[in-house]
Write an enzyme that holds these catalytic residues in place. Structure first.
Site, PDB file in Angstrom:
ATOM      1  N   TYR A   1      31.047  66.060  60.541  1.00  0.00           N
ATOM      2  CA  TYR A   1      31.009  64.886  59.506  1.00  0.00           C
ATOM      3  C   TYR A   1      29.987  65.006  58.307  1.00  0.00           C
ATOM      4  O   TYR A   1      28.903  65.543  58.972  1.00  0.00           O
ATOM      5  CB  TYR A   1      30.802  63.638  60.573  1.00  0.00           C
ATOM      6  CG  TYR A   1      30.485  62.456  59.648  1.00  0.00           C
ATOM      7  CD1 TYR A   1      31.851  61.788  58.923  1.00  0.00           C
ATOM      8  CD2 TYR A   1      29.431  61.706  59.404  1.00  0.00           C
ATOM      9  CE1 TYR A   1      31.542  60.551  58.443  1.00  0.00           C
ATOM     10  CE2 TYR A   1      29.326  60.552  58.852  1.00  0.00           C
ATOM     11  CZ  TYR A   1      30.144  59.951  58.280  1.00  0.00           C
ATOM     12  OH  TYR A   1      30.270  58.645  57.619  1.00  0.00           O
TER      13      TYR A   1
ATOM     14  N   ASP B   1      24.708  71.511  56.380  1.00  0.00           N
ATOM     15  CA  ASP B   1      24.455  70.026  56.184  1.00  0.00           C
ATOM     16  C   ASP B   1      23.520  69.678  57.449  1.00  0.00           C
ATOM     17  O   ASP B   1      23.866  69.864  58.661  1.00  0.00           O
ATOM     18  CB  ASP B   1      25.678  69.071  56.667  1.00  0.00           C
ATOM     19  CG  ASP B   1      25.560  67.700  56.455  1.00  0.00           C
ATOM     20  OD1 ASP B   1      24.310  67.282  56.693  1.00  0.00           O
ATOM     21  OD2 ASP B   1      26.671  66.899  56.659  1.00  0.00           O
TER      22      ASP B   1
ATOM     23  N   LYS C   1      18.522  60.961  57.567  1.00  0.00           N
ATOM     24  CA  LYS C   1      18.120  60.615  58.896  1.00  0.00           C
ATOM     25  C   LYS C   1      16.722  60.966  58.829  1.00  0.00           C
ATOM     26  O   LYS C   1      15.821  60.265  58.386  1.00  0.00           O
ATOM     27  CB  LYS C   1      18.972  61.017  59.936  1.00  0.00           C
ATOM     28  CG  LYS C   1      20.478  60.848  59.897  1.00  0.00           C
ATOM     29  CD  LYS C   1      21.474  60.958  60.971  1.00  0.00           C
ATOM     30  CE  LYS C   1      22.749  59.994  60.647  1.00  0.00           C
ATOM     31  NZ  LYS C   1      23.881  60.895  60.516  1.00  0.00           N
TER      32      LYS C   1
END
Ligand SMILES: *Cc1c(COP(=O)(O)O)cnc(C)c1O
Length: 426
Positions: A143, A238, A266
């Site tokens: 994702y 990522d 994050k």
């Protein structure tokens, strides 16, 4: 769930689609009503009914120091007193950028944005602009935020809800994305041999954490590095979850593989909205205002967010911290493994450092297909048994469980005791 949370969820649904601002929060795959959170400290969150939970969601990763860590809260308060946004350069964004360049091996230049999605979206635009090619390769179950081109066979909520093709994404655009099985180097090699000169980028989570935690095979990352270099394809890690998590310098430091571009999110915002992408100077200098690839943001490099990120990364530089996190992760993994064995429940636990997933399957989980062999009904029951006993896990089988610096061994022991009961009740 508590009465106030239930009432609030009903009220939320009147004003917000599904009552939530991000789909998995609605408990769709586990059923029931989500607790509405009022506050959090250390390893614990408290809902509006006064229920207290030992938290393993940690805001889906950012709260690696635990909730409301003093250094971060003080930094944010201090900065807020002098204004919250200027739309002009500030010293704090330079400091955080310098810190990122210092600790992340592959990054020479970095651009701040406001979410992980913005980071991956910008990174693939940059890779396309730099290579003058249009197609990208991603991996099923990874994702990368809700970017149109990257929502093909995506993990996280897309996997949780089993959404096949997503309405709103033009087929013409989706066609430019090739999705291959994670950990399968041969498939990547095949595509690159045949059509490498049309591929701008290979993007992946170097440690997958959005189909549950799935680790890269020994040769996978190194193999991707070699293949992409040979074909002039931009390799994008990522590291929105793995960055500052599996090591301070992320998975690239842990595995010793250097990507061309890295996406972050994050932890880099310490609980405020921050994303970033960075990498090789030659590629990054294609971005406006140096180069022609346009990307901008009104709130990019926001002082509050920069202060929270800086305070978080400064704290993470304390010596021995990642060893301690790894020990705690290993301790919890072992406890859960024993609890599953005792109760006769078949489970596969994947872990790296302080992130792990208990998959309800006997199959080793190495990619999207094997992750999907998990019994999600069992997970839903386990999840609710844990929640009813004060332990908050992600409301989906296909997510990670996050241990923070604030989780004590007493907390871990309590978790294992609760899990023994929860598993025995399946
Ligand atoms: C969470 C996540 C994103 C998206 O970040 P947002 O801040 O939610 O937009 C991208 N990539 C990975 C690997 C993620 O875990």
């Amino acid at each position: 769930m508590g009465e106030k949370s239930s009432l609030m969820f009903e009220r939320a649904k009147k004003y917000i689609p599904g009552g939530v601002n991000s789909p998995v929060r609605a408990f769709g795959s586990v059923g029931g009503t989500p607790p509405f959170i009022k506050k959090a400290h250390g390893a614990y969150i408290t809902d509006v009914d006064g229920g207290e939970y030992l938290d393993y969601v940690c805001s889906w990763g950012p709260m690696i120091l635990g909730h409301a860590p003093q250094a971060v809260i003080e930094a944010v308060n201090r900065v807020a007193n002098d204004g919250t946004s200027f739309g002009a350069p500030t010293e704090l964004e330079v400091e955080l950028a310098g810190k990122v360049v210092e600790v992340v091996p592959s990054i020479e230049l970095v651009r701040m944005v406001s979410s992980g999605t913005e980071a991956t979206m910008s990174a693939i635009r940059l890779a396309r602009g730099y290579t003058k090619r249009d197609r990208i390769i991603k991996f099923s179950g990874c994702y990368h935020g809700h970017v149109d081109s990257l929502l093909v066979q995506a993990g996280s909520g897309v996997m949780t809800f089993g959404i096949p093709g997503i309405p709103g994404i033009p087929a013409e655009l989706a066609k430019l994305t090739v999705s291959l099985p994670y950990n399968n180097l041969e498939k990547v090699s095949e595509v690159l041999e045949k059509e490498g000169d049309s591929i701008a980028a290979v993007i992946l989570e170097p440690v997958a954490a959005n189909m549950g935690v799935v680790l890269p095979r020994a040769d996978f990352l190194k193999g991707l590095r070699e293949l992409t270099a040979r074909h002039g394809v931009v390799l994008i890690f990522d590291e929105v979850i793995s960055g500052f998590r599996v090591a301070l310098g992320g998975a690239q430091e842990y595995y010793g593989v250097t990507p061309d571009l890295t996406c972050m999110g994050k932890i880099i915002g310490g609980g405020l909205p921050v994303g970033a992408y960075g990498g090789k100077k030659e590629i990054m200098e294609c971005i406006s205002p140096v180069g022609p690839v346009y990307q901008a943001g009104t709130l990019s490099g926001n002082p509050l967010a920069m202060a929270a990120g800086l305070a978080t990364i400064n704290a993470l530089q304390a010596s021995g911290l990642y060893d301690d996190l790894d020990k705690k992760g290993a301790y919890l993994e072992k406890g859960l493994q024993e609890a599953a064995a005792k109760s006769g429940v078949t489970a596969t636990i994947n872990r790296i450092g302080s992130i792990m997933t208990v998959f309800f399957t006997g199959t080793p989980v190495t990619d999207y297909e094997s992750a999907k062999t998990s019994d999600t009904g069992k997970y839903a029951k386990y999840f609710h048994n844990m929640l009813d006993n004060g332990v908050n896990l992600a409301p989906s089988q296909f997510e990670a469980c996050f241990v923070s610096v604030a989780h004590s061994y007493d907390d871990l022991d309590r978790t294992i005791r609760v899990a023994e009961k929860a598993l025995a009740g399946l």
